[in-house]
Enzyme design. Structure first.
Site, short mmCIF file in Angstrom:
data_model
loop_
_atom_site.label_atom_id
_atom_site.label_comp_id
_atom_site.label_asym_id
_atom_site.label_seq_id
_atom_site.Cartn_x
_atom_site.Cartn_y
_atom_site.Cartn_z
N ARG A 1 0.83 -1.21 0.00
CA ARG A 1 0.00 0.00 0.00
C ARG A 1 0.86 1.26 0.00
O ARG A 1 0.36 2.36 -0.25
CB ARG A 1 -0.91 0.00 1.23
CG ARG A 1 -1.85 -1.21 1.30
CD ARG A 1 -2.50 -1.30 2.68
NE ARG A 1 -3.38 -0.18 2.93
CZ ARG A 1 -3.66 0.27 4.15
NH1 ARG A 1 -3.10 -0.29 5.23
NH2 ARG A 1 -4.48 1.29 4.31
N LYS B 1 -1.87 9.66 4.14
CA LYS B 1 -1.99 8.98 5.43
C LYS B 1 -0.78 8.08 5.61
O LYS B 1 -0.08 7.78 4.63
CB LYS B 1 -3.31 8.19 5.52
CG LYS B 1 -3.48 7.11 4.43
CD LYS B 1 -4.85 6.46 4.51
CE LYS B 1 -5.00 5.32 3.49
NZ LYS B 1 -6.35 4.73 3.47
N HIS B 2 -0.42 7.65 6.77
CA HIS B 2 -1.00 7.84 8.10
C HIS B 2 -0.01 8.66 8.90
O HIS B 2 1.04 8.14 9.29
CB HIS B 2 -1.24 6.50 8.78
CG HIS B 2 -2.03 5.51 7.97
ND1 HIS B 2 -1.49 4.76 6.97
CD2 HIS B 2 -3.35 5.18 8.01
CE1 HIS B 2 -2.41 3.98 6.43
NE2 HIS B 2 -3.56 4.22 7.04
N HIS C 1 -4.45 -2.15 13.65
CA HIS C 1 -5.80 -2.72 13.72
C HIS C 1 -5.94 -3.65 14.93
O HIS C 1 -7.05 -3.89 15.41
CB HIS C 1 -6.12 -3.50 12.44
CG HIS C 1 -6.29 -2.62 11.24
ND1 HIS C 1 -5.22 -2.16 10.51
CD2 HIS C 1 -7.41 -2.12 10.65
CE1 HIS C 1 -5.67 -1.41 9.51
NE2 HIS C 1 -6.99 -1.37 9.57
N ASP D 1 -7.74 8.02 11.75
CA ASP D 1 -7.95 6.68 11.23
C ASP D 1 -9.13 6.08 12.01
O ASP D 1 -9.62 6.67 12.99
CB ASP D 1 -6.68 5.85 11.40
CG ASP D 1 -6.61 4.69 10.41
OD1 ASP D 1 -7.64 4.38 9.79
OD2 ASP D 1 -5.52 4.10 10.27
#
Length: 955
Positions: free
Chosen positions: A194, A224-225, A237, A309
């Site tokens: 990503r 981001k981030h 996460h 986020d």
């Protein structure tokens, strides 16, 4: 009644300011609002804010994820969040087609329109690889690491532009892309493909390109981030990551992409749930005032929207809870809380913020600051005017042929051929069998099945598939190896989102131990080959991230490369101990030798189904047949001109969907290669004019024996040496105890002892006070360009390029040069092509005089005449005249002619001859081009042919 009055008051202000607002809303003007427009918009926003209830203000600060019914449309819970809790933004998950997505977004906006303030929603989504990430029939592009592998900033921006177009058609107005994280940790479990890669400069440039592509087309973009998630070893996460690098590393490696985005006008930035010890060792960035206000706002100067986020991620949820964390992030400086999670957790977010606001824990000033920032952005992006979309049009916009072609082209350009021990490309026309091997990915087998289908579409041979578990067992590895023994070639895929499973690397090694050629393909992180470095060949695709979201366009491009398409990618990361950042191999594809080679490629592509009809390849081959004719004539200018026409025809066919994108790329590459080959032999007056400018403008008068002439001689010598010639200088005495010089460059004959000699000459000095642009900067400049274009012409004669000095005081340089020739050299001399004043733009000078001392046709005239016929040049005129540098050659018994433009039927020269007005503005590049092409053609003939139809002979 009170509610009605408040709404009426708001609407009055809105209507009064609406004309100014509308004028500021086109995408091209988002960053160019006048001060008056900005002030008027701000007045409206402040008026709106002053009339909002606490609930309405808090609602603007919260972005819940939506909830759906069985028809994949927003349900009653979502309506409640928008209408009762006054949510100002939503984030949408799930997958729908374009028409349904447009209807979905329209329903959300309709609910928002029914609230008292009638404020439109920010409708947002994570669309990192295009709208296809959540819209099933939209375009899927390569992932960011694949985009970075192309090194193509224009394509990166165009991809973002297309994504914005498809977003707007389906009702989205805010994209959480691109990632500006610098992926310095190969085992990063959440960022990986990503990210644009490990190189800060590359990540910065790509981030800016995509921010601009989105926002110039009316969609918010969100790097981001912040301040960087690329060096983490935990996934936020599930855990709360901490990075321990120092402030210097933060500033030099991780912050520059965000600063570049800010400088480029990024409207929003997303926070990371990561503790950055160098800034705040206690709190993650999302909750840290030191990070969001101190670093991002104050130090880096960001004035846009800060969005968190997802707050349901375990890094936040398990440590603070939805309500407490929401208050903390707004206090820290965030504008919008992304309230994902359960409906109860979302309501807790609204309630906690409202309670903190009403109690004073969140000040009115802090809340109003964010509300005004949010509303101002909605006004600037035109959401109050155009909140609805047409579902019937959405399907037409997404995934158009041009969008698919861009995605396919970028995917092929991203394919990184990391290793190739001469086994790739596989022969698509072969009947050999192929075994496709690979693991289940998150319990899914369709990845390998899809790859196998793509392979079968490419090859004539049988294709078998063997799918293992995610971490293959010994028995699976043994079975795969047994099947490999029966196959003629193997394609094995691996996937990792972090560390590669041992079973996968052992599988590749076991397949490599067979006698069957093995090409491996990494579907996720490119680091996989580090675990099986001995494989025969390897392609990195960057196709699948840590959740398994698929980008088939990338693995389909890998199959294309396996079967011969050109790999275009360079590694955006280092594969430690094996391959450096920037590594990427190419196929050693021989460039076409002729138009016939390209015709063979056209025929092959037609057999492969690359054209929409048989008319397109027929038109291309007709064009190439004409090119082949000019190749036979060695008419380089016409070859180049008609090949440029061939490329124009290719463009037309691509625009009209008559040719596939991959076939277009192949033929365009071959066309460019053939043009480049023939341009190397083509005279270019632009290059000659550059030489002329240096001689007549930068140096100016070049009087024999003076500094200007010496500077010109040094320039000519340097140019000859740069071209690789054997260069020498003759220095000789002239009047007034001064010296001048001739500069000689020699092109040796190939494989011939005592070869015949052809001279190409011009003088380079001028008279006093004259810059001598035409007399004789034009001849000297043409001489230098001819030396370039004849450099690589195979010749069985020696070619000598001679620049004479001291011509203007009595042809001294030419006479000195000829006097130094030996009898052997004179006997081997074929002819001298001498150029003098070949660039004048004097209107009456329309005849190219070929001056021969005795007026009789000789070798030089005859070769020039044949070349002129071939070039349709009807300006040549044979004339009896000496008085130039060819005279000394004639006296030595060497055929010679002097080329010069004159008025027909006269001996008249231009009026600025030998005057200070002989300047570069009096030069015709077209005449220099005409003479250069004639000389190039004639000298090529005489230098490469023993005899010619006219049978000219040397004296």
């Amino acid at each position: 009644m009170k509610k009605f009055v408040r709404l009426l008051s708001y609407l009055s202000v809105f209507v009064l300011l609406l004309p100014t607002q509308v004028s500021a809303l086109t995408p091209s003007s988002l960053s160019q609002q006048s001060d008056v427009q900005a002030d008027q918009n701000q007045q409206m926003v402040q008026q709106m804010t002053s009339q909002m209830t606490p609930e309405e203000k808090i609602g603007q600060l919260v972005m819940p994820s939506t909830h759906d019914n069985e028809q994949d449309m927003p349900n009653e819970d979502t309506r409640e969040l928008i209408q009762d809790y006054k949510a100002g933004s939503v984030i949408i998950y799930g997958n729908r087609d374009a028409e349904t997505t447009a209807e979905y977004n329209n329903q959300l906006q309709e609910w928002a329109s029914e609230t008292e303030m009638n404020i439109p929603l920010f409708s947002t989504a994570d669309l990192e690889y295009g709208v296809n990430q959540h819209v099933t029939d939209a375009t899927a592009f390569p992932r960011q690491m694949g985009i970075a592998a192309t090194r193509d900033l224009e394509a990166a921006e165009e991809m973002a532009s297309v994504t914005a177009e498809e977003m707007k058609a389906t009702g989205f107005n805010w994209n959480y892309s691109p990632l500006a994280d610098v992926n310095t940790n190969p085992n990063n479990p959440v960022i990986g493909v990503r990210s644009f890669g490990e190189n800060t400069e590359l990540v910065s440039d790509m981030t800016v390109a995509q921010v601009e592509g989105h926002q110039e087309n009316g969609v918010l973009s969100t790097p981001k981030h912040f301040p960087g998630h690329g060096d983490t070893s935990e996934d936020s996460h599930y855990d709360l990551p901490t990075v321990t690098y120092d402030r210097e590393t933060l500033e030099e490696v991780h912050l520059p992409p965000f600063q570049a985005a800010i400088d480029a006008g990024a409207e929003s930035i997303m926070t990371s749930h990561v503790i950055i010890e160098a800034i705040d060792p206690e709190l993650p960035a999302t909750l840290s005032e030191d990070v969001l206000t101190g670093l991002l706002r104050e130090e880096m100067g960001f004035n846009g929207l800060i969005v968190t986020d997802a707050m349901s991620m375990q890094a936040i949820k398990d440590n603070w809870g939805a309500g407490e964390a929401a208050v903390m992030t707004i206090q820290a400086g965030a504008d919008i809380v992304m309230a994902t999670g359960t409906l109860d957790e979302q309501k807790e977010t609204f309630d906690a913020l409202l309670e903190a606001y009403e109690s004073g824990e969140l000040s009115e000033e802090r809340v109003d600051e964010s509300v005004e920032r949010i509303l101002s952005t909605k006004v600037r992006y035109g959401l109050f005017d155009d909140r609805y979309v047409d579902p019937d049009e959405a399907t037409d916009v997404v995934n158009t042929e041009s969008h698919k072609e861009l995605a396919g082209s970028m995917a092929q350009d991203s394919m990184t051929l990391v290793k190739n021990d001469d086994i790739l490309p596989f022969d698509a026309a072969s009947d050999e069998s192929t075994l496709v091997v690979g693991p289940e990915i998150y319990d899914g087998t369709y990845y390998m099945e899809d790859i196998a289908d793509a392979v079968q579409a490419k090859t004539n041979g049988d294709v078998e598939t063997f799918i293992t578990s995610e971490d293959p067992s010994d028995s699976e590895i043994d079975e795969a190896a047994q099947q490999a023994e029966q196959a003629d070639r193997i394609i094995v895929s691996t996937f990792s989102a972090g560390e590669l499973a041992d079973g996968q690397s052992q599988l590749v090694s076991a397949l490599g131990d067979t006698d069957t050629p093995v090409a491996s393909v990494s579907l996720g992180l490119p680091y996989d080959i580090g675990e099986y470095p001995d494989v025969d060949a390897h392609i990195a695709t960057y196709a699948i991230e840590r959740w398994g979201s698929a980008v088939p366009v990338s693995w389909e491009a890998a199959v294309d490369v396996i079967y011969g398409a050109s790999p275009g990618g360079k590694l955006p990361v280092t594969i430690d101990g094996h391959y450096e950042f920037g590594h990427g191999e190419d196929y050693d594809v021989a460039p076409p030798e002729s138009a016939e080679d390209i015709m063979a490629t056209v025929d092959q592509l037609e057999d492969d189904g690359a054209f929409a009809s048989d008319t397109a390849p027929r038109a291309l081959n007709q064009h190439l047949t004409a090119v082949s004719h000019y190749e036979d004539q060695e008419a380089d200018e016409k070859v180049v001109k008609h090949m440029q026409g061939f490329n124009d025809l290719l463009d037309h066919q691509l625009e009209n969907e008559l040719i596939s994108a991959s076939a277009y790329d192949v033929l365009q590459s071959q066309g460019d290669a053939l043009i480049e080959k023939w341009e190397a032999f083509a005279f270019d007056s632009e290059r000659a004019m550059a030489h002329l400018e240096h001689l007549s403008v930068d140096i100016g008068p070049r009087v024999a024996g003076e500094e200007g002439e010496q500077e010109a001689a040094a320039y000519i010598q340097d140019e000859f040496e740069t071209l690789g010639y054997d260069v020498s200088t003759q220095t000789f005495d002239i009047q007034d105890n001064k010296q001048s010089q001739n500069v000689i460059a020699v092109k040796e004959a190939e494989g011939v002892e005592d070869p015949e000699i052809v001279y190409v000459t011009a003088h380079y000095d001028s008279v006093p006070e004259s810059p001598g642009a035409n007399d004789n900067g034009s001849g000297a400049a043409t001489l230098l360009e001819l030396a370039k274009v004849l450099e690589d012409v195979p010749a069985d004669k020696e070619i000598r390029f001679v620049a004479f000095g001291a011509e203007e005081i009595g042809l001294v340089g030419a006479h000195h040069y000829v006097s130094q020739l030996s009898d052997n050299e004179i006997n081997r001399s074929v002819g001298n092509f001498n150029m003098d004043m070949v660039g004048t733009n004097w209107d009456p000078a329309t005849q190219l005089y070929v001056n021969v001392v005795d007026g009789q046709p000789n070798t030089v005239w005859q070769y020039a005449e044949v070349a002129a016929d071939r070039l349709d040049n009807d300006t040549l005129f044979l004339y009896e005249r000496g008085a130039s540098d060819h005279e000394a050659f004639h006296e030595a018994g060497i055929d010679a002619a002097n080329f010069i433009w004159r008025e027909p039927g006269t001996a008249s020269l231009e009026p600025w001859y030998h005057t200070p007005e002989d300047t570069i503005d009096k030069i015709s590049p077209e005449k220099i081009q005409m003479v250069g092409e004639l000389m190039d053609s004639a000298i090529s003939d005489i230098a490469t042919e023993q005899e010619q139809e006219t049978e000219p002979t040397a004296n």
